[in-house]
Design an enzyme around this catalytic site. Structure first.
Site, PDB file in Angstrom:
ATOM      1  CD  GLU A 134      -2.689  -1.544   2.237  1.00 22.31           C
ATOM      2  OE1 GLU A 134      -3.529  -0.642   2.230  1.00 22.31           O
ATOM      3  OE2 GLU A 134      -2.720  -2.520   2.981  1.00 22.31           O
TER       4      GLU A 134
ATOM      5  CB  CYS B  23      -1.481   7.578   1.991  1.00 19.53           C
ATOM      6  SG  CYS B  23      -2.659   6.834   3.109  1.00 19.53           S
TER       7      CYS B  23
HETATM    8  N1  LIG Z   1      -1.543   3.503   0.554  1.00 20.72           N
HETATM    9  C1  LIG Z   1      -1.685   3.587   1.871  1.00 20.72           C
HETATM   10  O1  LIG Z   1      -2.603   3.032   2.454  1.00 20.72           O
HETATM   11  C2  LIG Z   1      -0.703   4.384   2.671  1.00 20.72           C
HETATM   12  C3  LIG Z   1      -0.977   4.638   4.027  1.00 20.72           C
HETATM   13  C4  LIG Z   1      -0.046   5.360   4.775  1.00 20.72           C
HETATM   14  C5  LIG Z   1       1.114   5.816   4.208  1.00 20.72           C
HETATM   15  N2  LIG Z   1       1.356   5.571   2.890  1.00 20.72           N
HETATM   16  C6  LIG Z   1       2.576   6.091   2.268  1.00 20.72           C
HETATM   17  O2  LIG Z   1       3.673   5.940   3.171  1.00 20.72           O
HETATM   18  C7  LIG Z   1       4.622   6.981   2.973  1.00 20.72           C
HETATM   19  C8  LIG Z   1       4.949   7.635   4.316  1.00 20.72           C
HETATM   20  O3  LIG Z   1       5.409   6.697   5.225  1.00 20.72           O
HETATM   21  P1  LIG Z   1       6.962   6.454   5.535  1.00 20.72           P
HETATM   22  O4  LIG Z   1       7.695   7.743   5.403  1.00 20.72           O
HETATM   23  O5  LIG Z   1       7.015   5.749   6.839  1.00 20.72           O
HETATM   24  O6  LIG Z   1       7.379   5.476   4.341  1.00 20.72           O
HETATM   25  P2  LIG Z   1       8.759   4.709   4.099  1.00 20.72           P
HETATM   26  O7  LIG Z   1       8.583   3.948   2.845  1.00 20.72           O
HETATM   27  O8  LIG Z   1       9.907   5.625   4.206  1.00 20.72           O
HETATM   28  O9  LIG Z   1       8.903   3.689   5.338  1.00 20.72           O
HETATM   29  C9  LIG Z   1       7.934   2.708   5.623  1.00 20.72           C
HETATM   30  C10 LIG Z   1       8.575   1.567   6.384  1.00 20.72           C
HETATM   31  O10 LIG Z   1       9.506   0.883   5.535  1.00 20.72           O
HETATM   32  C11 LIG Z   1      10.740   0.710   6.220  1.00 20.72           C
HETATM   33  N3  LIG Z   1      11.805   0.603   5.211  1.00 20.72           N
HETATM   34  C12 LIG Z   1      12.596   1.577   4.704  1.00 20.72           C
HETATM   35  N4  LIG Z   1      13.429   1.070   3.778  1.00 20.72           N
HETATM   36  C13 LIG Z   1      13.173  -0.250   3.689  1.00 20.72           C
HETATM   37  C14 LIG Z   1      13.682  -1.311   2.887  1.00 20.72           C
HETATM   38  N5  LIG Z   1      14.643  -1.122   1.966  1.00 20.72           N
HETATM   39  N6  LIG Z   1      13.158  -2.547   3.025  1.00 20.72           N
HETATM   40  C15 LIG Z   1      12.167  -2.777   3.914  1.00 20.72           C
HETATM   41  N7  LIG Z   1      11.644  -1.813   4.707  1.00 20.72           N
HETATM   42  C16 LIG Z   1      12.141  -0.559   4.601  1.00 20.72           C
HETATM   43  C17 LIG Z   1      10.809   1.921   7.118  1.00 20.72           C
HETATM   44  O11 LIG Z   1      11.755   1.721   8.142  1.00 20.72           O
HETATM   45  C18 LIG Z   1       9.374   1.998   7.610  1.00 20.72           C
HETATM   46  O12 LIG Z   1       9.133   1.084   8.643  1.00 20.72           O
HETATM   47  C19 LIG Z   1       3.968   7.931   1.981  1.00 20.72           C
HETATM   48  O13 LIG Z   1       4.474   7.658   0.695  1.00 20.72           O
HETATM   49  C20 LIG Z   1       2.487   7.562   2.050  1.00 20.72           C
HETATM   50  O14 LIG Z   1       1.739   7.873   0.901  1.00 20.72           O
HETATM   51  C21 LIG Z   1       0.481   4.856   2.124  1.00 20.72           C
END
Ligand SMILES: NC(=O)c1ccc[n+]([C@@H]2O[C@H](COP(=O)([O-])OP(=O)(O)OC[C@H]3O[C@@H](n4cnc5c(N)ncnc54)[C@H](O)[C@@H]3O)[C@@H](O)[C@H]2O)c1
Length: 522
Positions: free
Chosen positions: A286, A320
């Site tokens: 997501e 998001c």
């Molecule tokens: N579509 C949805 O339902 C939804 C809901 C909430 C947030 N979002 C999206 O999330 C983003 C904001 O959240 P964020 O800043 O925490 O996102 P992010 O992608 O930076 O991090 C999300 C998670 O992934 C982990 N992560 C980072 N690099 C990784 C890797 N290489 N492998 C595995 N895990 C890794 C992070 O530590 C964190 O726990 C925005 O783009 C937003 O649109 C989407």
């Protein structure tokens, strides 16, 4: 377990009541008194506490909210093996028993709901109404998936013909890794974890590094509700911990919510078969969005203006689902820009613990700098129609901004900014607006303000977004009412809080038995 009453959404707090408001301040004082929290690596019954990472209050970065241990690669492996071991017991328990654990976890959260919201106020600068709604959503996920798991366990109806019996059952896939973002710091981690747990998987949770304290509450709630420690581990840390989980050959399912670049990397790595791996990994992704609101010439601007401003600026645009672009019919564009600009210029930017605050700080320094960079591009390439002049010092505040007259192809129009910056563009008609929406790689949420039912039908048929909202704001999806999730590069079509979500965590097994007489073996 006796049968559960029909699902209903958890009611939000009535924040206009003085008694409720004073309860908030008391809860905040209690939470402040317990800071800094210690967030351990939790694997089965073992806990390792260490001040290896800190999470701070975005409105006051000197305030430490949690000291967190950082999981090692060895701990990732131990957690996965522990989750694997849990399958024999947890995975074979009746669905009703696992559902009961979710219902008990919901009760645990309900009892502490104001303190949980207060922790979100501090750790993620979520203003009270949003923090309260987030806790309600977490409770909703627990209650909704509890009911869903019992239904799913009944299996599917198959065609039966004389001489054979056909059955299909859904069984847990195995070990599930949950990798969560910070922006719905309790609800999203709770939703993904609850779904994985209730379907009988062994689960390892990797919370966002910005909100480990909130994620700890989810693990505590589920364990207090009866999920065995072996079946639910917590591995705080940064992206490398998530990456190690994704690579692990014994992880079957990865439930990820976060940004597009990280999601794409996870999908790529999960597609490789690691040494010793004997299954295909399933990724529930997501991801981000670039959400557009279309405003037709006949729209009711008294309805559209507050809904647009709310959708773009609540929680500083860090949902998001938040509105990022408005595509307005040229006949009413001047009026709409004028009214949105007027409303935005008086937004109250302040600390999340003030009830008057409309726009809190963004989550961290990097986010503040990122939004600032896009605001500079907007000023260079287009016009700034409104910007709040005064924001508090000290925290990661960004002035809410409205940009207009940006050229097609501008990064401000194409990329997810995830902050309080809204672009408004004039379009010839709704058809052109739909072409612009259809040209985007993202397809998460979208909005339409129009009074002609034919226009509503046209846009509904043409839009690729996962969630379209007509004549209302485009945020605030409710579990069971608006199953939530995007298409295209916004996600692989999963719908959190909807009837299909649990299927991602199970595998179907069909059994066909020949029931013709062929004698008995005794
Ligand atoms: N579509 C949805 O339902 C939804 C809901 C909430 C947030 N979002 C999206 O999330 C983003 C904001 O959240 P964020 O800043 O925490 O996102 P992010 O992608 O930076 O991090 C999300 C998670 O992934 C982990 N992560 C980072 N690099 C990784 C890797 N290489 N492998 C595995 N895990 C890794 C992070 O530590 C964190 O726990 C925005 O783009 C937003 O649109 C989407």
């Amino acid at each position: 377990m006796t049968s559960l009453p029909p699902f209903a959404n958890e009611p939000i707090l009535e924040l206009r009541r003085a008694s409720v408001r004073s309860g908030l301040q008391d809860a905040l004082a209690r939470v402040d008194g317990r800071l800094a929290l210690q967030v351990p690596v939790m694997i089965g019954d073992d806990e390792r506490v260490a001040p290896e990472l800190v999470s701070t209050d975005p409105g006051n970065p000197d305030r430490v909210v949690a000291h967190t241990a950082r999981a090692t690669v060895a701990e990732v492996d131990t957690a996965v093996q522990t989750a694997r071991r849990s399958l024999a017991d947890w995975g074979s328990r009746p669905a009703s028993e696992r559902a009961a654990a979710l219902v008990a976890a919901a009760a645990w959260m309900r009892e502490r709901r104001i303190e949980l919201a207060a922790l979100e106020v501090r750790e993620c600068a979520k203003p009270w109404p949003e923090a309260d709604a987030d806790v309600c959503e977490a409770i909703d996920f627990l209650e909704y998936y509890a009911r869903g798991a019992i239904e799913l366990d009944a299996g599917a109806e198959l065609l039966q013909v004389p001489g054979e019996r056909n059955q299909m059952r859904y069984v847990p896939r195995g070990v599930a890794a949950v990798i969560a973002p910070w922006n719905f710091p309790i609800a999203i981690v709770c939703g993904m974890t609850a779904a994985a747990v209730v379907t009988g998987n062994g689960v390892v949770v990797k919370p966002a590094e910005q909100s480990p304290g909130c994620a700890l509450q989810v693990v505590q709630a589920l364990r207090a509700g009866g999920v065995p420690p072996e079946a639910l581990s917590l591995l705080p840390g940064e992206g490398d911990v998530g990456a190690a989980l994704v690579r692990h050959p014994d992880v079957q399912t990865i439930a990820f919510t976060g940004s597009l670049p990280v999601g794409l990397e996870i999908i790529r790595v999960a597609a490789e078969i690691m040494p010793g791996q004997r299954h295909l990994k399933q990724v529930v992704a997501e991801l981000g969005g670039k959400n557009c609101v279309i405003v037709d010439a006949d729209a009711d601007l008294d309805e559209a203006v507050p809904a647009i401003v709310f959708s773009a600026f609540t929680y500083a645009g860090q949902k998001c689902s938040a509105a990022a672009r408005v595509l307005v019919h040229e006949a009413i564009a001047e009026l709409l820009i004028d009214r949105v600009a007027g409303a935005v210029s008086v937004l109250d930017v302040g600390q999340a613990d003030r009830l008057a605050t409309e726009v809190p700080p963004v989550i961290e320094r990097d986010a503040q700098e990122r939004v600032g960079r896009y605001a500079e591009i907007a000023a260079r390439e287009g016009q700034i129609a409104a910007r709040v002049q005064r924001v508090p010092d000290g925290g990661w505040f960004c002035p809410p901004t409205v940009a207009v007259d940006l050229p097609r192809g501008s990064a401000v129009l194409e990329e997810e900014i995830f902050g309080p910056l809204l672009a408004i563009e004039r379009v010839r008609d709704v058809e052109q607006a739909c072409e612009i929406v259809d040209g985007l790689p993202f397809a998460l949420t979208g909005g339409l303000f129009a009074r002609d039912p034919q226009t509503v039908r046209y846009v509904t048929a043409r839009t690729p977004v996962g969630n379209l909202y007509v004549n209302r704001g485009i945020t605030g999806a409710m579990v069971g009412r608006q199953p939530f999730g995007g298409n295209r590069l916004s996600g692989n079509g999963t719908k959190a809080g909807g009837p299909d979500y649990l299927r991602h965590f199970v595998e179907p097994r069909a059994v066909t038995e020949n029931t013709m007489r062929h004698g008995l073996v005794v």
